[in-house]
Design a protein around this motif. Structure first.
Motif, PDB file in Angstrom:
ATOM      1  N   VAL A   1       4.260   3.530  -2.478  1.00  0.00           N
ATOM      2  CA  VAL A   1       3.416   2.828  -1.508  1.00  0.00           C
ATOM      3  C   VAL A   1       4.085   1.485  -1.257  1.00  0.00           C
ATOM      4  CG1 VAL A   1       1.126   1.923  -0.986  1.00  0.00           C
ATOM      5  CG2 VAL A   1       1.348   3.913  -2.475  1.00  0.00           C
TER       6      VAL A   1
ATOM      7  N   PHE B   1       3.024   5.099   3.004  1.00  0.00           N
ATOM      8  CA  PHE B   1       2.988   6.035   1.885  1.00  0.00           C
ATOM      9  C   PHE B   1       4.168   6.988   2.020  1.00  0.00           C
ATOM     10  CE2 PHE B   1      -1.317   4.612   2.490  1.00  0.00           C
ATOM     11  CZ  PHE B   1      -1.821   4.483   1.211  1.00  0.00           C
TER      12      PHE B   1
ATOM     13  N   CYS C   1      -1.726  11.706   0.779  1.00  0.00           N
ATOM     14  CA  CYS C   1      -1.587  10.281   1.122  1.00  0.00           C
ATOM     15  C   CYS C   1      -2.915   9.727   1.662  1.00  0.00           C
ATOM     16  CB  CYS C   1      -0.462  10.053   2.118  1.00  0.00           C
ATOM     17  SG  CYS C   1      -0.635  10.975   3.643  1.00  0.00           S
ATOM     18  N   LEU C   2      -3.681  10.575   2.347  1.00  0.00           N
ATOM     19  CA  LEU C   2      -4.963  10.104   2.887  1.00  0.00           C
ATOM     20  C   LEU C   2      -5.960   9.846   1.762  1.00  0.00           C
ATOM     21  CD1 LEU C   2      -5.261  12.469   5.981  1.00  0.00           C
ATOM     22  CD2 LEU C   2      -4.542  10.066   5.941  1.00  0.00           C
TER      23      LEU C   2
ATOM     24  N   GLU D   1      -5.040   9.038  -1.262  1.00  0.00           N
ATOM     25  CA  GLU D   1      -4.525   7.855  -1.957  1.00  0.00           C
ATOM     26  C   GLU D   1      -4.930   6.588  -1.196  1.00  0.00           C
ATOM     27  OE1 GLU D   1      -3.367   8.396  -4.750  1.00  0.00           O
ATOM     28  OE2 GLU D   1      -2.440   6.532  -5.379  1.00  0.00           O
ATOM     29  N   GLU D   2      -4.856   6.669   0.119  1.00  0.00           N
ATOM     30  CA  GLU D   2      -5.274   5.517   0.925  1.00  0.00           C
ATOM     31  C   GLU D   2      -6.763   5.222   0.683  1.00  0.00           C
ATOM     32  OE1 GLU D   2      -4.778   5.694   5.305  1.00  0.00           O
ATOM     33  OE2 GLU D   2      -6.685   4.619   5.318  1.00  0.00           O
TER      34      GLU D   2
ATOM     35  N   GLN E   1      -8.498   5.800  -1.996  1.00  0.00           N
ATOM     36  CA  GLN E   1      -8.671   5.181  -3.322  1.00  0.00           C
ATOM     37  C   GLN E   1      -8.205   3.725  -3.323  1.00  0.00           C
ATOM     38  OE1 GLN E   1      -7.638   7.156  -6.900  1.00  0.00           O
ATOM     39  NE2 GLN E   1      -7.874   9.196  -6.032  1.00  0.00           N
ATOM     40  N   LEU E   2      -7.103   3.489  -2.648  1.00  0.00           N
ATOM     41  CA  LEU E   2      -6.583   2.112  -2.572  1.00  0.00           C
ATOM     42  C   LEU E   2      -7.580   1.211  -1.851  1.00  0.00           C
ATOM     43  CD1 LEU E   2      -4.227   0.111  -2.993  1.00  0.00           C
ATOM     44  CD2 LEU E   2      -3.267   0.919  -0.828  1.00  0.00           C
ATOM     45  N   ARG E   3      -8.111   1.704  -0.751  1.00  0.00           N
ATOM     46  CA  ARG E   3      -9.084   0.906   0.011  1.00  0.00           C
ATOM     47  C   ARG E   3     -10.349   0.638  -0.792  1.00  0.00           C
ATOM     48  NH1 ARG E   3      -9.368   2.926   6.213  1.00  0.00           N
ATOM     49  NH2 ARG E   3     -10.917   1.266   6.266  1.00  0.00           N
TER      50      ARG E   3
ATOM     51  N   ARG F   1     -10.644   0.375  -4.022  1.00  0.00           N
ATOM     52  CA  ARG F   1     -10.382  -0.656  -5.043  1.00  0.00           C
ATOM     53  C   ARG F   1     -10.254  -2.034  -4.403  1.00  0.00           C
ATOM     54  NH1 ARG F   1      -8.983   1.516 -10.217  1.00  0.00           N
ATOM     55  NH2 ARG F   1      -9.168   3.765 -10.026  1.00  0.00           N
ATOM     56  N   LEU F   2      -9.613  -2.080  -3.248  1.00  0.00           N
ATOM     57  CA  LEU F   2      -9.473  -3.374  -2.583  1.00  0.00           C
ATOM     58  C   LEU F   2     -10.837  -3.906  -2.140  1.00  0.00           C
ATOM     59  CD1 LEU F   2      -6.201  -2.738  -0.562  1.00  0.00           C
ATOM     60  CD2 LEU F   2      -6.499  -4.270  -2.505  1.00  0.00           C
ATOM     61  N   GLU F   3     -11.666  -3.009  -1.709  1.00  0.00           N
ATOM     62  CA  GLU F   3     -13.022  -3.405  -1.296  1.00  0.00           C
ATOM     63  C   GLU F   3     -13.787  -4.011  -2.474  1.00  0.00           C
ATOM     64  OE1 GLU F   3     -16.125  -2.358   1.974  1.00  0.00           O
ATOM     65  OE2 GLU F   3     -13.987  -2.029   1.981  1.00  0.00           O
ATOM     66  N   GLN F   4     -13.628  -3.403  -3.649  1.00  0.00           N
ATOM     67  CA  GLN F   4     -14.292  -3.941  -4.853  1.00  0.00           C
ATOM     68  C   GLN F   4     -13.797  -5.352  -5.164  1.00  0.00           C
ATOM     69  OE1 GLN F   4     -13.505  -1.216  -8.041  1.00  0.00           O
ATOM     70  NE2 GLN F   4     -15.006   0.275  -7.336  1.00  0.00           N
ATOM     71  N   MET F   5     -12.539  -5.608  -4.828  1.00  0.00           N
ATOM     72  CA  MET F   5     -11.958  -6.931  -5.103  1.00  0.00           C
ATOM     73  C   MET F   5     -12.247  -7.922  -3.982  1.00  0.00           C
ATOM     74  SD  MET F   5      -8.270  -5.918  -6.620  1.00  0.00           S
ATOM     75  CE  MET F   5      -8.136  -4.451  -7.603  1.00  0.00           C
TER      76      MET F   5
ATOM     77  N   MET G   1     -11.200  -3.796   4.772  1.00  0.00           N
ATOM     78  CA  MET G   1     -10.109  -3.418   5.681  1.00  0.00           C
ATOM     79  C   MET G   1     -10.602  -2.605   6.869  1.00  0.00           C
ATOM     80  SD  MET G   1      -7.658  -2.226   2.566  1.00  0.00           S
ATOM     81  CE  MET G   1      -6.274  -1.601   3.515  1.00  0.00           C
TER      82      MET G   1
END
Lengths: 143, 77
Positions: free
Chosen positions: B7, B21, B29-30, B32-33, B35-37, B39-43, B47
């Motif tokens: 990534v 990706f 990849c979708l 994975e995207e 899951q990444l989003r 986690r970023l939202e939690q932080m 997006m």
């Protein structure tokens, strides 16, 4: 198949919006780190208040003072919707305040992406560059 | 040898993100995207997607060649 996607971002602390304490939100430490990094680079200081043109002091969640912006740039997280807002006196160094905001948001995003990729078990590398004078941070994850 | 999953996130001014990706099979990849989003939202990083391009076979083949990978599982597109 693999993909390329582009995103606009906004800093919104969901736990704060839900009534949680800012200090317990996982994004808070990242935001502090993002501001501290700009302070180091700009030889500034992280404080808790900004000052307007008339010398009036306004407390905020975080503030950054740097040479050229004596009143400082304030950061406040709304306890109602969790959104991050910036405060500064537009009569003193508005352009610099805009630059600082952009750098803080960029640092915050890069730190968050690095942390998220590490949590997803990637090996993470960060690299900063200025192609064409524009600051860019590349975060790479491999697993 | 399996191709590594990669990534690459380019963070522009004001936190604009371009996320690439590579090395994912099928529509992984979708996921994975997603899951990444999450986690970023939690932080605190919310997006909104502005553009999305699925790589074509030529791009994927070029990545496979660069990585020196063999034995990639063929996927029907």
């Amino acid at each position: 198949m693999s993909e390329i996607a582009s995103f606009e971002t906004e800093v919104v602390f969901r736990r704060v919006a839900a009534g949680g304490a800012l200090e317990e939100d996982p994004g808070w430490a990242l935001l502090r780190d993002a501001v501290a990094a700009v302070a180091r680079e700009r030889r500034g200081q992280v404080t808790g208040a900004v000052r307007d043109y008339f010398g009036r002091v306004h407390a905020c969640d975080l503030a950054l003072t740097v040479p050229g912006l004596p009143g400082g740039l304030g950061l406040e997280v709304s306890r109602e919707d969790g959104r991050l807002r910036f405060l500064y006196d537009p009569y003193e160094g508005a352009d610099l305040a805009e630059e600082l905001q952009a750098e803080i948001l960029q640092n915050f995003s890069a730190l968050a992406v690095g942390r998220a990729l590490a949590e997803l078990h990637y090996e993470v590398e960060l690299e900063e560059g200025r192609p064409g004078g524009r600051r860019v941070i590349v975060v790479r994850g491999t697993r | 040898m399996e191709m590594a999953e990669r990534v690459r996130v380019t963070v522009g001014p004001r936190g604009l993100l371009e996320v690439e990706f590579s090395g994912f099979c099928g529509e992984d990849c979708l996921e994975e995207e997603r899951q990444l989003r999450a986690r970023l939202e939690q932080m605190g990083l919310s997006m909104r997607v502005t553009r999305r391009t699925m790589k074509d076979e030529e791009q994927i083949a070029a990545e496979t060649d660069r990585s020196g990978s063999h034995g990639r599982v063929p996927v029907d597109y």
